[in-house]
Design an enzyme around this catalytic site. Structure first.
Site, PDB file in Angstrom:
ATOM      1  N   GLU A 161       0.796  -1.220  -0.021  1.00 33.57           N
ATOM      2  CA  GLU A 161       0.028   0.184  -0.087  1.00 33.57           C
ATOM      3  C   GLU A 161       0.935   1.172  -0.007  1.00 33.57           C
ATOM      4  O   GLU A 161       2.173   1.346   0.190  1.00 33.57           O
ATOM      5  CB  GLU A 161      -1.053   0.072   1.163  1.00 33.57           C
ATOM      6  CG  GLU A 161      -2.187  -1.093   1.007  1.00 33.57           C
ATOM      7  CD  GLU A 161      -2.899  -0.827   2.098  1.00 33.57           C
ATOM      8  OE1 GLU A 161      -2.972  -0.345   3.136  1.00 33.57           O
ATOM      9  OE2 GLU A 161      -4.105  -1.713   2.100  1.00 33.57           O
ATOM     10  N   HIS A 201      -8.952   9.879   2.460  1.00 34.63           N
ATOM     11  CA  HIS A 201      -8.627   8.768   1.935  1.00 34.63           C
ATOM     12  C   HIS A 201      -8.744   9.223   0.376  1.00 34.63           C
ATOM     13  O   HIS A 201      -9.794   9.746  -0.127  1.00 34.63           O
ATOM     14  CB  HIS A 201      -9.373   7.551   2.222  1.00 34.63           C
ATOM     15  CG  HIS A 201      -8.852   6.152   1.743  1.00 34.63           C
ATOM     16  ND1 HIS A 201      -8.582   5.908   0.250  1.00 34.63           N
ATOM     17  CD2 HIS A 201      -8.373   5.236   2.054  1.00 34.63           C
ATOM     18  CE1 HIS A 201      -8.109   4.801   0.044  1.00 34.63           C
ATOM     19  NE2 HIS A 201      -7.867   4.343   1.224  1.00 34.63           N
ATOM     20  N   ARG A 252      -0.558   8.945   1.595  1.00 37.10           N
ATOM     21  CA  ARG A 252      -2.048   9.355   1.377  1.00 37.10           C
ATOM     22  C   ARG A 252      -2.279  10.715   1.333  1.00 37.10           C
ATOM     23  O   ARG A 252      -2.893  11.038   0.469  1.00 37.10           O
ATOM     24  CB  ARG A 252      -2.677   8.642   2.619  1.00 37.10           C
ATOM     25  CG  ARG A 252      -3.938   8.033   2.231  1.00 37.10           C
ATOM     26  CD  ARG A 252      -4.581   7.004   3.325  1.00 37.10           C
ATOM     27  NE  ARG A 252      -4.513   5.749   3.186  1.00 37.10           N
ATOM     28  CZ  ARG A 252      -4.984   4.945   3.740  1.00 37.10           C
ATOM     29  NH1 ARG A 252      -5.525   5.343   5.070  1.00 37.10           N
ATOM     30  NH2 ARG A 252      -4.784   3.719   3.606  1.00 37.10           N
ATOM     31  N   HIS A 262     -11.535  10.042   6.178  1.00 33.09           N
ATOM     32  CA  HIS A 262     -11.312   8.427   6.385  1.00 33.09           C
ATOM     33  C   HIS A 262     -10.920   8.324   7.787  1.00 33.09           C
ATOM     34  O   HIS A 262     -11.206   7.446   8.636  1.00 33.09           O
ATOM     35  CB  HIS A 262     -10.231   7.973   5.494  1.00 33.09           C
ATOM     36  CG  HIS A 262      -9.955   6.604   5.575  1.00 33.09           C
ATOM     37  ND1 HIS A 262     -10.944   5.786   5.408  1.00 33.09           N
ATOM     38  CD2 HIS A 262      -8.670   6.085   5.749  1.00 33.09           C
ATOM     39  CE1 HIS A 262     -10.277   4.295   5.517  1.00 33.09           C
ATOM     40  NE2 HIS A 262      -9.203   4.554   5.673  1.00 33.09           N
ATOM     41  N   ARG A 294      -1.248   9.244   8.840  1.00 35.56           N
ATOM     42  CA  ARG A 294      -1.081   8.011   9.019  1.00 35.56           C
ATOM     43  C   ARG A 294      -0.565   7.112   7.753  1.00 35.56           C
ATOM     44  O   ARG A 294      -1.341   7.170   6.753  1.00 35.56           O
ATOM     45  CB  ARG A 294      -2.390   7.271   9.519  1.00 35.56           C
ATOM     46  CG  ARG A 294      -2.462   5.829  10.033  1.00 35.56           C
ATOM     47  CD  ARG A 294      -3.666   5.279  10.605  1.00 35.56           C
ATOM     48  NE  ARG A 294      -4.877   5.577   9.615  1.00 35.56           N
ATOM     49  CZ  ARG A 294      -5.142   4.736   8.777  1.00 35.56           C
ATOM     50  NH1 ARG A 294      -4.428   3.547   8.700  1.00 35.56           N
ATOM     51  NH2 ARG A 294      -6.059   4.850   7.995  1.00 35.56           N
TER      52      ARG A 294
HETATM   53  C1  SIN Z   1      -7.712   0.938   2.653  1.00 33.27           C
HETATM   54  O1  SIN Z   1      -8.012  -0.395   2.474  1.00 33.27           O
HETATM   55  O2  SIN Z   1      -7.208   1.597   1.874  1.00 33.27           O
HETATM   56  C2  SIN Z   1      -7.655   1.457   4.004  1.00 33.27           C
HETATM   57  C3  SIN Z   1      -6.633   0.975   4.711  1.00 33.27           C
HETATM   58  C4  SIN Z   1      -6.116   1.880   5.796  1.00 33.27           C
HETATM   59  O3  SIN Z   1      -7.049   2.941   6.061  1.00 33.27           O
HETATM   60  O4  SIN Z   1      -5.127   1.914   6.392  1.00 33.27           O
END
Ligand code: SIN
Length: 536
Positions: A128, A244, A290, A351, A386
């Site tokens: 990610e 997000h 993010r 988010h 985060r």
């Molecule tokens: C996501 O699945 O994008 C959310 C994961 C997160 O908020 O850490």
């Protein structure tokens, strides 16, 4: 600032009492995991304002970050967390997080949680944003649900844990700065009651309902954060709200998350003209931190005068997508979007709240006996932004620490079962005001003025509006859960705006267009908010 200490008038002599060794507020991952850490000889009560399985955690899609891969290490996980946190992480807390991650994942596996595995039975790891290695373990695209379902099923077998649904925590009861219990509204019986406990753990999640579009459920109204503030707790980093980058943008749904794991598996962001734009914004492209991706999308939407951008994963086959992202595949299809053929319209939405109740690495707050964990807490691991998939992990690691700490204290001296004599009488009156209109307007004001990009003018405007709402609801007799939530939302919005105004720089998720640089000399520090001691 509204100096309200309690949401309602009460007299503990006149309401039902229930004693417990440990009271936990909230039934997301942090709450239930903490409960499971308390030995079975101690009685634990979990109160939750809705049903046990309604929480932010249940909706978590992507996964949990843990350094398991060859070539990965807690050190690298530490480095990535610090980088994403934009200079504001607490290093000691981050070390705890990354070093204790693997042991807690073992615990989850022992509780029966089924993560996706490779053919050799090792846990399957994906990537990610801002992770330098593949380290996200997952259960399809419904990781939170798999974890919460399993933990709740274990909680239900424990004789020492009672679950009280539809119990709304109104206020923390303290004597001389020491936690004594919680005043709650039991909606199942329509009565106020007192839970007496020397140990209270706040795991109530965040406050996404301050915004029009959020991935959070309806319950995310910051009740625990507001309760803690009223009782005299320190709140920290309230200005840092994470948006997000990729939330479905559809007329019928603007809150469904399209997991970052989709970008982790290669999805590309394209503007409405079909052009990929992330390489113009950051060297990590779609997998930048993010805050950077959300701001890039915001800029691109402004530039192209569009309400959304697109996520393109069409180059992966239908079968692969149906298997890897079954929930996303099915949900998008229900809106007529076949993600194996169509671009997914997405836009950023609220988010996660990096800020919350200030704690140390054992979850302790500045009120003795009162602990906080998960999104409601702020122990500095997220800094100003985060890192993806560190949130479920936080609930586990710090839930376990709180469980251990409280268990040790209980072993050293069993809880005292003395009654509580407390009373609060206000001059509050019933007011005929349209609470729902205020709630909706508050969301609009926060979204427009305290969003991804803010400046002094927008923040001052938001503060003036919130002050007006504050005046309107001040001295209002709070008579329903919607009333309690409204008080909490107004209080929290004021704290977010004031903190955002104070921080005259840009850092992580807090971007001020009038102070667009990071100022490490003046601002590499936290903003802490604490209520005066009046009426405490
Ligand atoms: C996501 O699945 O994008 C959310 C994961 C997160 O908020 O850490």
């Amino acid at each position: 600032m509204n100096n309200l200490r309690y949401l309602i008038d009460f007299d503990t002599d006149k309401v039902e009492h229930e004693y417990c060794d440990v009271l936990i507020i909230g039934s997301g991952i942090a709450g239930v995991y903490t409960a499971l850490e308390i030995p079975e000889e101690y009685n634990v009560v979990i109160i939750t304002k809705d049903c046990i399985d309604i929480s932010n955690s249940v909706l978590a899609q992507g996964g949990i970050a843990v350094s398991l891969d060859e070539g990965d290490s807690p050190e690298l996980h530490f480095k990535d967390t610090i980088y994403a946190g934009a200079g504001l992480c607490d290093e000691q807390s981050v070390w705890v997080l990354v070093n204790e991650a693997a042991a807690n994942i073992d615990c989850l596996c022992n509780f029966g949680v089924q993560f996706d595995k490779k053919s050799n039975e090792e846990l399957s790891l994906t990537r990610e944003g801002a992770h330098s290695k593949n380290r996200i373990i997952h259960a399809g695209d419904t990781t939170g649900k798999e974890v919460c379902d399993k933990l709740i099923s274990v909680v239900e077998t424990r004789k020492n844990i009672k679950i009280k649904e539809r119990n709304f925590a109104l206020d923390l009861l303290t004597e001389s700065g020491v936690c004594k219990g919680v005043l709650a509204y039991d909606e199942t019986k329509s009565v106020v009651k007192v839970y007496i406990s020397d140990f209270v753990v706040c795991a109530t999640g965040g406050f996404g309902q301050l915004y029009e579009n959020t991935t959070n459920p309806e319950i995310a109204t910051g009740d625990g954060t507001a309760l803690a503030y009223r009782a005299g707790c320190e709140l920290m980093d309230m200005e840092f709200i994470q948006f997000h980058p990729t939330v479905l943008y559809h007329t019928e749904n603007k809150s469904f998350l399209i997991s970052e794991a989709v970008r982790g598996e290669g999805a590309l962001l394209k503007n409405i003209n079909g052009e990929r734009f992330m390489p113009r914004y950051h060297e990590l492209n779609e997998l930048a931190p993010r805050d950077i991706v959300s701001r890039a999308i915001f800029e691109e939407m402004k530039r192209t005068k569009s309400s959304h951008v697109y996520l393109d994963i069409t180059f992966k086959g239908k079968e692969y997508l149906e298997n890897r992202f079954p929930n996303i595949y099915k949900t998008c299809l229900s809106y007529g979007i076949d993600i194996s053929k169509d671009y997914i319209p997405v836009a950023p939405a609220e988010h996660y709240c990096m800020g919350g109740i200030r704690t140390d690495i054992s979850g302790r707050t500045n009120i003795s006996g009162f602990y906080a964990c998960g999104e409601a807490a702020c122990n500095g691991i997220h800094g100003a932004n985060r890192l993806a998939s560190n949130s479920l992990l936080e609930g586990l690691v710090f839930g376990q620490r709180i469980g251990n700490e409280v268990s040790n204290l209980l072993r050293n001296g069993p809880a005292k079962k003395s009654g509580l004599m407390m009373k609060f009488v206000s001059n509050n009156i019933t007011k005929a005001i349209d609470r729902e209109v205020i709630r909706e307007n508050l969301k609009k004001i926060m979204t427009k003025n305290v969003g991804i990009v803010r400046d002094r003018e927008s923040l001052i405007y938001a503060l003036e509006q919130v002050d007006e709402y504050n005046k309107t609801i001040e001295n209002m007799k709070n008579e329903s859960i919607r009333d309690y939530e409204l008080q909490n939302l107004v209080l929290i919005s004021k704290l977010v705006i004031e903190s955002a105004l104070e921080r005259e720089e840009s850092r992580g998720a807090h971007f001020r267009s009038d102070f667009d640089k990071t100022d490490d000399i003046e601002w590499r520090r936290n903003i802490v908010k604490k209520r005066g001691t009046l009426n405490a």
